[in-house]
Design a protein around this motif. Structure first.
Motif, mmCIF file in Angstrom:
data_model
loop_
_atom_site.group_PDB
_atom_site.id
_atom_site.type_symbol
_atom_site.label_atom_id
_atom_site.label_comp_id
_atom_site.label_asym_id
_atom_site.label_seq_id
_atom_site.Cartn_x
_atom_site.Cartn_y
_atom_site.Cartn_z
ATOM 1 N N ASN A 138 20.836 2.070 -24.647
ATOM 2 C CA ASN A 138 21.124 1.317 -23.141
ATOM 3 C C ASN A 138 22.580 1.186 -22.962
ATOM 4 O O ASN A 138 22.873 0.383 -22.117
ATOM 5 C CB ASN A 138 20.318 0.036 -23.253
ATOM 6 C CG ASN A 138 20.712 -0.815 -24.403
ATOM 7 O OD1 ASN A 138 21.446 -0.292 -25.213
ATOM 8 N ND2 ASN A 138 20.124 -2.102 -24.564
ATOM 9 N N LEU A 140 26.650 2.229 -22.291
ATOM 10 C CA LEU A 140 27.216 2.583 -21.423
ATOM 11 C C LEU A 140 27.210 4.227 -21.226
ATOM 12 O O LEU A 140 27.255 4.951 -20.211
ATOM 13 C CB LEU A 140 28.745 2.035 -21.214
ATOM 14 C CG LEU A 140 29.709 2.422 -19.838
ATOM 15 C CD1 LEU A 140 29.156 1.599 -18.784
ATOM 16 C CD2 LEU A 140 31.075 1.966 -20.171
ATOM 17 N N ILE A 141 27.578 4.648 -22.289
ATOM 18 C CA ILE A 141 27.552 6.255 -22.488
ATOM 19 C C ILE A 141 26.377 6.599 -23.054
ATOM 20 O O ILE A 141 25.494 7.560 -22.887
ATOM 21 C CB ILE A 141 28.767 6.553 -23.506
ATOM 22 C CG1 ILE A 141 30.075 6.129 -22.944
ATOM 23 C CG2 ILE A 141 28.601 7.927 -23.786
ATOM 24 C CD1 ILE A 141 31.203 6.431 -23.534
ATOM 25 N N ARG A 143 23.537 5.745 -22.563
ATOM 26 C CA ARG A 143 22.325 5.862 -21.587
ATOM 27 C C ARG A 143 22.329 7.170 -20.978
ATOM 28 O O ARG A 143 21.416 7.999 -20.554
ATOM 29 C CB ARG A 143 22.424 4.619 -20.790
ATOM 30 C CG ARG A 143 22.664 4.708 -19.216
ATOM 31 C CD ARG A 143 22.541 3.693 -18.393
ATOM 32 N NE ARG A 143 22.814 2.566 -19.085
ATOM 33 C CZ ARG A 143 23.625 1.570 -18.476
ATOM 34 N NH1 ARG A 143 24.318 1.668 -17.411
ATOM 35 N NH2 ARG A 143 23.716 0.388 -19.055
ATOM 36 N N LEU A 144 23.509 7.916 -20.761
ATOM 37 C CA LEU A 144 23.606 9.099 -20.087
ATOM 38 C C LEU A 144 23.174 10.296 -20.812
ATOM 39 O O LEU A 144 22.422 11.069 -20.390
ATOM 40 C CB LEU A 144 25.220 9.787 -20.047
ATOM 41 C CG LEU A 144 26.212 8.610 -19.212
ATOM 42 C CD1 LEU A 144 27.532 8.874 -19.040
ATOM 43 C CD2 LEU A 144 25.663 8.529 -17.740
ATOM 44 N N PHE A 145 23.362 10.102 -22.379
ATOM 45 C CA PHE A 145 22.725 11.012 -23.225
ATOM 46 C C PHE A 145 21.189 10.613 -23.368
ATOM 47 O O PHE A 145 20.382 11.536 -23.472
ATOM 48 C CB PHE A 145 23.393 11.044 -24.600
ATOM 49 C CG PHE A 145 24.659 11.752 -24.400
ATOM 50 C CD1 PHE A 145 24.935 12.919 -24.753
ATOM 51 C CD2 PHE A 145 25.811 11.108 -24.044
ATOM 52 C CE1 PHE A 145 26.120 13.491 -24.678
ATOM 53 C CE2 PHE A 145 27.212 11.530 -24.108
ATOM 54 C CZ PHE A 145 27.132 12.741 -24.323
ATOM 55 N N ASP A 146 20.845 9.578 -23.367
ATOM 56 C CA ASP A 146 19.269 9.163 -23.417
ATOM 57 C C ASP A 146 18.477 9.795 -22.301
ATOM 58 O O ASP A 146 17.765 10.232 -22.546
ATOM 59 C CB ASP A 146 19.190 7.567 -23.622
ATOM 60 C CG ASP A 146 17.886 7.031 -23.823
ATOM 61 O OD1 ASP A 146 17.582 7.714 -25.022
ATOM 62 O OD2 ASP A 146 17.260 6.367 -23.238
ATOM 63 N N ALA A 147 19.203 9.974 -21.154
ATOM 64 C CA ALA A 147 18.460 10.441 -19.968
ATOM 65 C C ALA A 147 18.126 11.693 -20.380
ATOM 66 O O ALA A 147 16.994 12.360 -19.852
ATOM 67 C CB ALA A 147 19.328 10.310 -18.660
ATOM 68 N N VAL A 148 19.002 12.533 -21.036
ATOM 69 C CA VAL A 148 18.411 14.083 -21.234
ATOM 70 C C VAL A 148 17.876 14.133 -22.709
ATOM 71 O O VAL A 148 17.977 15.258 -23.420
ATOM 72 C CB VAL A 148 19.815 14.779 -21.177
ATOM 73 C CG1 VAL A 148 20.179 14.896 -19.653
ATOM 74 C CG2 VAL A 148 20.993 14.225 -22.115
#
Lengths: 294, 285
Positions: A138, A140-141, A143-148
């Protein structure tokens, strides 16, 4: 830690000071020698000797049993693998940063040079919680990787990133002074003889800076192997998966398994000794090579 | 040399490399440091101050100051003595001595804590003796001071030694020839010439002493309000999901780190051959 890499940049004492030292005119040798050995023995050598002594009280088969149990083997493998990856990343990015800082002028250069030292000065626990909160699913960064579907914190990539952070200054601070000292005549000669810029880099510059690069790599690797403060937050500490050796030692200690902690620590201490010896040898060679070039 | 076009990269390559390096530093170093302060102030300055004035936070700050106040002077006296010994006299085993002084750099902080547990803990070598006299070292302040001293052991030596070596011994020898005693030579001749490098070494040693986590974590026992230092308190708060509190205490440590780096800029970096005055080393970089 900070003094080690800069030590590679240390200029040798001028020859006349050797001569003077040998003349033995200055008083106080026996006092300073005695005090240094006493304090070194009390704070460093005696406590370390106790660890080896305790380890020696275990039988070889006992030690082997502790060190070769699956959880310990997994921890050694994970610590080595992650430290090696981080040290390689440091060699790559450290060379890039050292090159840019040594060769180019750009706005904000002084700030960038100062940023390189931050991992030396920032307490590891602070680095640990900062990186973890940025890289968590969750964060800042993260989350971007979690999305993929890529997990960074609480998995191997997070550990490698934290170790890269911790080891960053070593490569930069060993390579940078060597780059600054290189004689431009070498590069000019290569250019005059028709070498391209890339050829000059690969065949003239890289061999010249390689020993310092290797020293920085070894320092970053040694530092990464022992690192605890930042990893304990970011690794998730899953036994057999993302558990590093220092954490395993702490776990054994908390379970009052003194033999287990001692055996694992002794093996690691010996590895650290070997690394330190290798680094000292490398630095002596680097210094000798640079003395010849001058 | 950078103006010779024959040995310079094309502009595009130069800017690409620079952009990569700056982006790497911004992402890997600047962002985490900035995030410490951002998260500390997430709920405003009121929550920040409340987190710092919490009794347990104050007690952690106090203990950190005490540990540094004891271990830094010890290592400073040792550091100057050892640097003088190695720089000024020629004797067999100088290299070995220097390697031994570097040892704490190579040892994992966790092992640094473990050795004092094995020495002074309840099952340790001196444990029975200590418990007979009701002296507590492990899970108490003396253990924290010892572990901190071990970890920060080489810093002052490593800052002062290069300066002493680059200066040679001419002035000291002249003073001795004129009849000065050893102590007079040190305080009147040597100390004024190494004072800025020494000051930086002390500041660096102090920063590491206050920020040490692994070694102190092993010997402290994490007793709240008693054996918790600032970095340990950060860990406890973070694990309790009290993020504002954790980052508030962490921000103090981050400020200390930034102040240490500022001191490095101002005092110059001794190992680059500082001549005993601030900024002397800048030209060497």
């Amino acid at each position: 830690m900070s003094a080690l890499p800069r030590d590679a940049a240390r200029t040798e004492a001028p020859p006349q000071s050797w001569r003077l030292r040998r003349s033995g005119l200055l008083p106080g040798f026996s006092f300073t020698f005695g005090f240094t050995l006493f304090y070194l023995g009390l704070i460093v050598l005696f406590p370390l000797a106790v660890l080896l002594l305790k380890a020696a009280q275990l039988s070889p088969s006992q030690i082997w049993g502790i060190v070769s149990e699956p959880r310990a083997l997994a921890a050694y493998r994970f610590s080595f693998g992650a430290s090696l990856t981080a040290a390689l990343l440091n060699a790559l990015f450290g060379l890039l940063v050292a090159w840019v800082l040594a060769r180019y002028r750009f706005p904000g250069k002084a700030l960038c040079d100062a940023l390189v030292d931050v991992p030396f000065a920032l307490p590891t626990a602070v680095a640990g919680i900062a990186l973890t909160s940025l890289l968590a699913p969750n964060g800042l960064i993260g989350r971007l990787f979690d999305a993929v579907g890529i997990q960074i914190a609480f998995a191997r990539p997070g550990v490698v990133i934290a170790l890269t952070f911790v080891g960053l200054p070593f490569v930069v601070r060993t390579v940078q002074p060597v780059l600054l000292e290189l004689d431009p005549a070498l590069e000019e000669a290569a250019a005059v003889l028709g070498a391209s810029r890339l050829q000059t880099f690969l065949r003239v510059l890289l061999p010249a800076i390689f020993p310092s690069l290797l020293t920085g790599f070894a320092l970053a690797f040694a530092r990464a192997l022992g690192e605890y403060g930042s990893i304990v937050f970011i690794s998730g500490n899953l036994p057999g998966k993302t558990e590093i050796v220092p954490l395993l030692i702490v776990t054994k200690l908390e379970q009052y398994d003194y033999a287990g902690a001692t055996a694992i620590a002794a093996v690691m201490l010996l590895l650290s000794f070997l690394l330190l010896l290798a680094i000292n040898l490398l630095q002596t060679r680097t210094r000798a090579a640079r003395a010849v070039r001058k | 040399m950078r103006t010779h076009s024959a040995i310079a990269e094309p502009g595009a390559i130069r800017w690409t490399l620079t952009a990569f390096a700056v982006a790497f530093l911004a992402l890997f170093v600047a962002l985490p440091v900035a995030s410490v302060f951002l998260q500390a102030f997430e709920h405003g300055p009121g929550a920040y101050l409340a987190a710092l004035t919490d009794p347990e936070a104050l007690s952690a700050i106090r203990l950190t100051l005490v540990a540094a106040a004891l271990s830094v002077p010890l290592n400073t006296v040792f550091g100057v003595t050892a640097a003088w010994l190695i720089a000024k006299y020629d004797f067999a085993g100088r290299g070995v001595l220097l390697t031994l002084i570097d040892l704490p750099f190579a040892v994992s902080p966790v092992i640094a804590g473990l050795i004092f547990v094995l020495l002074f803990g309840a099952h340790g070598l001196l444990g029975p003796l200590l418990s007979r006299h009701e002296v507590r070292v492990i899970f108490a302040v003396p253990g924290i001071v010892l572990a901190t001293t071990f970890v920060t052991f080489p810093f002052v030596v490593r800052e002062v030694l290069p300066i002493l070596e680059s200066q040679g011994s001419d002035q000291e020898e002249a003073a001795v020839t004129l009849g000065a005693s050893g102590l007079t030579v040190f305080f009147r001749v040597t100390l004024p010439r190494i004072k800025w490098g020494l000051l930086y070494g002390v500041i660096l040693c102090n920063a590491r002493a206050m920020g040490e986590f692994g070694a102190v974590s092993v010997v402290s026992g994490h007793i709240r309000g008693e054996t918790n230092t600032m970095p340990l308190h950060v860990e406890i708060l973070y694990n309790e999901y009290n993020f504002v509190g954790a980052f508030a205490v962490a921000s103090l440590l981050a400020l200390l780190a930034l102040a240490t780096l500022l001191a490095k800029r101002l005092l110059g970096d001794g190992s680059h051959g500082g001549q005993g005055q601030p900024g002397a080393s800048q030209e060497a970089r």
